[in-house]
Design a protein around this motif. Sequence first.
Motif, mmCIF file in Angstrom:
data_model
loop_
_atom_site.group_PDB
_atom_site.id
_atom_site.type_symbol
_atom_site.label_atom_id
_atom_site.label_comp_id
_atom_site.label_asym_id
_atom_site.label_seq_id
_atom_site.Cartn_x
_atom_site.Cartn_y
_atom_site.Cartn_z
ATOM 1 N N SER A 57 0.817 -1.226 0.000
ATOM 2 C CA SER A 57 0.000 0.000 0.000
ATOM 3 C C SER A 57 0.843 1.265 0.000
ATOM 4 C CB SER A 57 -0.923 0.022 1.230
ATOM 5 O OG SER A 57 -0.150 -0.001 2.427
ATOM 6 N N LEU A 58 2.179 1.108 0.106
ATOM 7 C CA LEU A 58 3.050 2.280 0.192
ATOM 8 C C LEU A 58 2.935 3.167 -1.051
ATOM 9 C CD1 LEU A 58 5.279 3.815 1.688
ATOM 10 C CD2 LEU A 58 6.957 2.327 0.575
ATOM 11 N N ALA A 59 2.855 2.552 -2.223
ATOM 12 C CA ALA A 59 2.821 3.336 -3.463
ATOM 13 C C ALA A 59 1.536 4.141 -3.602
ATOM 14 C CB ALA A 59 2.973 2.398 -4.672
ATOM 15 N N ARG A 60 0.487 3.781 -2.915
ATOM 16 C CA ARG A 60 -0.801 4.484 -3.047
ATOM 17 C C ARG A 60 -0.960 5.592 -2.014
ATOM 18 N NH1 ARG A 60 -2.306 -0.991 -3.493
ATOM 19 N NH2 ARG A 60 -3.180 -0.993 -1.362
ATOM 20 N N ARG A 61 0.065 5.805 -1.160
ATOM 21 C CA ARG A 61 -0.036 6.827 -0.122
ATOM 22 C C ARG A 61 0.945 7.954 -0.397
ATOM 23 N NH1 ARG A 61 1.923 4.210 4.272
ATOM 24 N NH2 ARG A 61 2.029 2.134 3.335
ATOM 25 N N SER A 62 0.455 9.235 -0.165
ATOM 26 C CA SER A 62 1.315 10.393 -0.402
ATOM 27 C C SER A 62 2.400 10.499 0.656
ATOM 28 C CB SER A 62 0.485 11.683 -0.423
ATOM 29 O OG SER A 62 -0.234 11.814 0.804
ATOM 30 N N SER A 63 2.093 10.104 1.844
ATOM 31 C CA SER A 63 3.099 10.072 2.909
ATOM 32 C C SER A 63 2.858 8.822 3.740
ATOM 33 C CB SER A 63 3.015 11.331 3.788
ATOM 34 O OG SER A 63 1.753 11.359 4.458
ATOM 35 N N ALA A 64 3.918 8.341 4.352
ATOM 36 C CA ALA A 64 3.777 7.084 5.074
ATOM 37 C C ALA A 64 4.588 7.122 6.343
ATOM 38 C CB ALA A 64 4.243 5.913 4.213
ATOM 39 N N ASN A 65 3.995 6.670 7.388
ATOM 40 C CA ASN A 65 4.720 6.446 8.639
ATOM 41 C C ASN A 65 4.390 5.027 9.078
ATOM 42 O OD1 ASN A 65 5.892 6.396 11.145
ATOM 43 N ND2 ASN A 65 5.241 8.486 11.701
ATOM 44 N N ASP A 66 5.071 4.093 8.391
ATOM 45 C CA ASP A 66 4.759 2.683 8.630
ATOM 46 C C ASP A 66 5.075 2.258 10.067
ATOM 47 O OD1 ASP A 66 3.879 2.236 6.023
ATOM 48 O OD2 ASP A 66 5.944 2.015 5.319
ATOM 49 N N ALA A 67 6.099 2.855 10.650
ATOM 50 C CA ALA A 67 6.458 2.510 12.025
ATOM 51 C C ALA A 67 5.325 2.888 12.976
ATOM 52 C CB ALA A 67 7.754 3.207 12.424
ATOM 53 N N ASP A 68 4.753 4.110 12.771
ATOM 54 C CA ASP A 68 3.663 4.534 13.645
ATOM 55 C C ASP A 68 2.434 3.658 13.438
ATOM 56 O OD1 ASP A 68 2.548 6.534 15.535
ATOM 57 O OD2 ASP A 68 1.197 6.930 13.849
ATOM 58 N N ARG A 69 2.184 3.310 12.193
ATOM 59 C CA ARG A 69 1.036 2.442 11.893
ATOM 60 C C ARG A 69 1.185 1.081 12.573
ATOM 61 N NH1 ARG A 69 -0.715 0.943 5.657
ATOM 62 N NH2 ARG A 69 -2.695 -0.126 6.140
ATOM 63 N N LEU A 70 2.372 0.539 12.559
ATOM 64 C CA LEU A 70 2.614 -0.749 13.202
ATOM 65 C C LEU A 70 2.527 -0.619 14.720
ATOM 66 C CD1 LEU A 70 3.454 -3.711 13.227
ATOM 67 C CD2 LEU A 70 5.832 -2.990 12.939
ATOM 68 N N ARG A 71 3.045 0.530 15.248
ATOM 69 C CA ARG A 71 2.994 0.742 16.699
ATOM 70 C C ARG A 71 1.555 0.768 17.185
ATOM 71 N NH1 ARG A 71 5.352 5.166 16.651
ATOM 72 N NH2 ARG A 71 7.493 4.438 16.933
ATOM 73 N N LYS A 72 0.687 1.437 16.417
ATOM 74 C CA LYS A 72 -0.718 1.514 16.814
ATOM 75 C C LYS A 72 -1.406 0.145 16.722
ATOM 76 C CE LYS A 72 -1.292 6.360 15.479
ATOM 77 N NZ LYS A 72 -1.925 7.300 14.519
ATOM 78 N N TYR A 73 -1.009 -0.643 15.712
ATOM 79 C CA TYR A 73 -1.597 -1.987 15.587
ATOM 80 C C TYR A 73 -1.247 -2.832 16.805
ATOM 81 C CZ TYR A 73 -2.458 -6.736 13.986
ATOM 82 O OH TYR A 73 -2.912 -8.036 13.902
ATOM 83 N N LEU A 74 0.010 -2.814 17.191
ATOM 84 C CA LEU A 74 0.427 -3.592 18.349
ATOM 85 C C LEU A 74 -0.237 -3.111 19.633
ATOM 86 C CD1 LEU A 74 4.263 -3.965 17.581
ATOM 87 C CD2 LEU A 74 2.494 -5.713 17.339
ATOM 88 N N ALA A 75 -0.445 -1.803 19.716
ATOM 89 C CA ALA A 75 -1.070 -1.243 20.923
ATOM 90 C C ALA A 75 -2.491 -1.753 21.120
ATOM 91 C CB ALA A 75 -1.053 0.277 20.849
ATOM 92 N N ARG A 76 -3.161 -2.129 20.031
ATOM 93 C CA ARG A 76 -4.519 -2.698 20.153
ATOM 94 C C ARG A 76 -4.512 -3.928 21.059
ATOM 95 N NH1 ARG A 76 -6.425 -4.217 14.419
ATOM 96 N NH2 ARG A 76 -7.889 -5.422 15.724
ATOM 97 N N PHE A 77 -3.386 -4.601 21.119
ATOM 98 C CA PHE A 77 -3.284 -5.831 21.915
ATOM 99 C C PHE A 77 -2.391 -5.630 23.151
ATOM 100 C CE2 PHE A 77 -3.842 -6.879 17.428
ATOM 101 C CZ PHE A 77 -4.980 -7.663 17.471
ATOM 102 N N ALA A 78 -2.186 -4.377 23.485
ATOM 103 C CA ALA A 78 -1.382 -4.017 24.654
ATOM 104 C C ALA A 78 0.059 -4.520 24.514
ATOM 105 C CB ALA A 78 -2.003 -4.553 25.941
ATOM 106 N N LEU A 79 0.559 -4.458 23.280
ATOM 107 C CA LEU A 79 1.928 -4.886 23.005
ATOM 108 C C LEU A 79 2.747 -3.718 22.489
ATOM 109 C CD1 LEU A 79 1.251 -8.276 21.178
ATOM 110 C CD2 LEU A 79 2.158 -7.998 23.496
ATOM 111 N N SER A 80 4.051 -3.723 22.772
ATOM 112 C CA SER A 80 4.972 -2.714 22.261
ATOM 113 C C SER A 80 6.042 -3.390 21.410
ATOM 114 C CB SER A 80 5.637 -1.970 23.427
ATOM 115 O OG SER A 80 6.505 -2.861 24.136
ATOM 116 N N TRP A 81 6.815 -2.576 20.671
ATOM 117 C CA TRP A 81 7.915 -3.123 19.873
ATOM 118 C C TRP A 81 8.910 -3.871 20.765
ATOM 119 C CZ3 TRP A 81 9.759 -4.617 15.446
ATOM 120 C CH2 TRP A 81 11.129 -4.798 15.288
ATOM 121 N N ALA A 82 9.173 -3.318 21.925
ATOM 122 C CA ALA A 82 10.133 -3.975 22.834
ATOM 123 C C ALA A 82 9.631 -5.346 23.256
ATOM 124 C CB ALA A 82 10.358 -3.092 24.063
ATOM 125 N N ASP A 83 8.312 -5.455 23.511
ATOM 126 C CA ASP A 83 7.758 -6.772 23.891
ATOM 127 C C ASP A 83 7.961 -7.798 22.776
ATOM 128 O OD1 ASP A 83 6.813 -5.706 26.291
ATOM 129 O OD2 ASP A 83 4.894 -5.121 25.403
#
Length: 530
Positions: A501-527
């Motif tokens: 989906s990167l090519a269809r977006r004008s700007s991307a913050n994939d790290a933030d998007r992934l961080r928010k996904y993990l937060a849905r399950f009370a998980l962090s990158w460090a975990d």
Amino acid sequence: MKPVTVIGFLGSTLDAAKFGPSRWNRWRPSVGIAMHEDLRVDRFLLLHGAQHRRLADQVAEDVRAVSPETTVELRQLDFADAWDFEEVYGKLLDFARAEPFDPEAEDYLIHITTGTHVAQICLFLLTEARYLPGRLLQTQPNRGGGGGSSPAGRWTAIDLDLSRYDSIATRFAMASAESQSFLKSGIDTRNAGFNRMIDEIEQVALRSRAPVLLMGPTGAGKSQLARRIYELKRLKHQVAGPFVEVNCATLKGDGAMSALFGHRKGAFTGAVADRPGLLRAADTGMLFLDEIGELGLDEQAMILRAIEDKRFLPVGADKEAASDFQLIAGTNRDLGQAVAAGGFRDDLYARLNLWTFSLPGLAERREDIEPNLDYELDRFAEREGNRVSFNKEARTRYLAFATSGEARWPGNFRDLMASVTRMATLSPGGRIDVDCVDLEIGRLRRLWSAESGDDGLATLLPPAALADIDPFDRVQLAYVIAACRRSRSLSEAGRTLFSASLARRSSANDADRLRKYLARFALSWADVAQ
């Protein structure tokens, strides 16, 4: 024709005669054996006591006179009481075990006319049990002639197919028990079903040349048992050639035919020399086809012909080759289902299915884990030259885990061997302690969790949180976590997961998007990264 060796006792009465021409007018059994035109004797092992040495020398000289091509070998065998059954049998058994018999190179005849009745019975029993690998030879004077007109007498060779004698049932029971222990590598197994199966295999191995099929999961010990069957048969002079083991799962494509049946030079590109093949390498020995269910249908057809006719056609040859081998096949597949699915020939399966034995996995024989634990420690000591043992508390803790339902042992005895090897290696002081056992139990849990396809979420989330996740979301989360663990940073993981989906977006913050996904399950990158 193969050379013929006769084994027999000197007859202290029947073979005796006054020295002079008159001795040639009477029947003397040991001398008469060498006087038959239809019985060639190349070697004569003449057993005698020390007190009869002079007579033995005379008989040996007379045998050489009537049959110069016969080599007479005098063997002194003394008994305190020649009528003591136990003594005679024991000393003859020792003689039979020490003699370098080679049934493939020589034929043996066991002469039972001379010697005491006890000696004759013992020779019979040892021949019937194959400790003396030959046929019985019976001689007698010509009937009605008084023996005077024909000093050669008559002879008869007898092939044995007799039941064992009750009078030595205990000895044969002990021999059978020794053979069973041999097949189990000396391990004092406790599983009743497994022990009954080994008892049957011992009887089949020593009484039949028919193929044997060993079924069971990987690591259940099929290869080791096949080799022990071969060694037992070799010990009893039933095979002379080598043990040839083939993993059929490694034979693929055009090379399978060449490896098994051999090829002629120039049969195909790369065939720069003749190749005998594995079947010919097993001639007069034993061939173990492990994972036979992996062979192609064409190879199966040729294997069937080789089993039944002892002949097969090498690749590129116009003349058949021969090999007389005994076959053991192994498989972790259900060959009956493979036949139904068309992946295995029904005629070959029928030929293999005469003697089929299913080896249980280690998890089905938990009472055998303790004796096998000691066996693996002994093997480690033999390999590494370093004896390692458990302290009492550590042994108790390891066995409690190993025999519990939590221990799955998917690799069976290979898992146990690897586990013991790790603990022994990590115990340089020669004693496996509780800390070492706890580390190994944790390692086994992790290994088995990964092998079973466990998604690993149980190590990240508490049971209550896992219960609230839908199966669909759980599969997605497991995939995300696996991708994170393959990545060096949160940003790299985000780029990997959202690359389409990167090519269809004008700007991307994939790290933030992934961080928010993990937060849905009370998980962090460090975990996750940990």
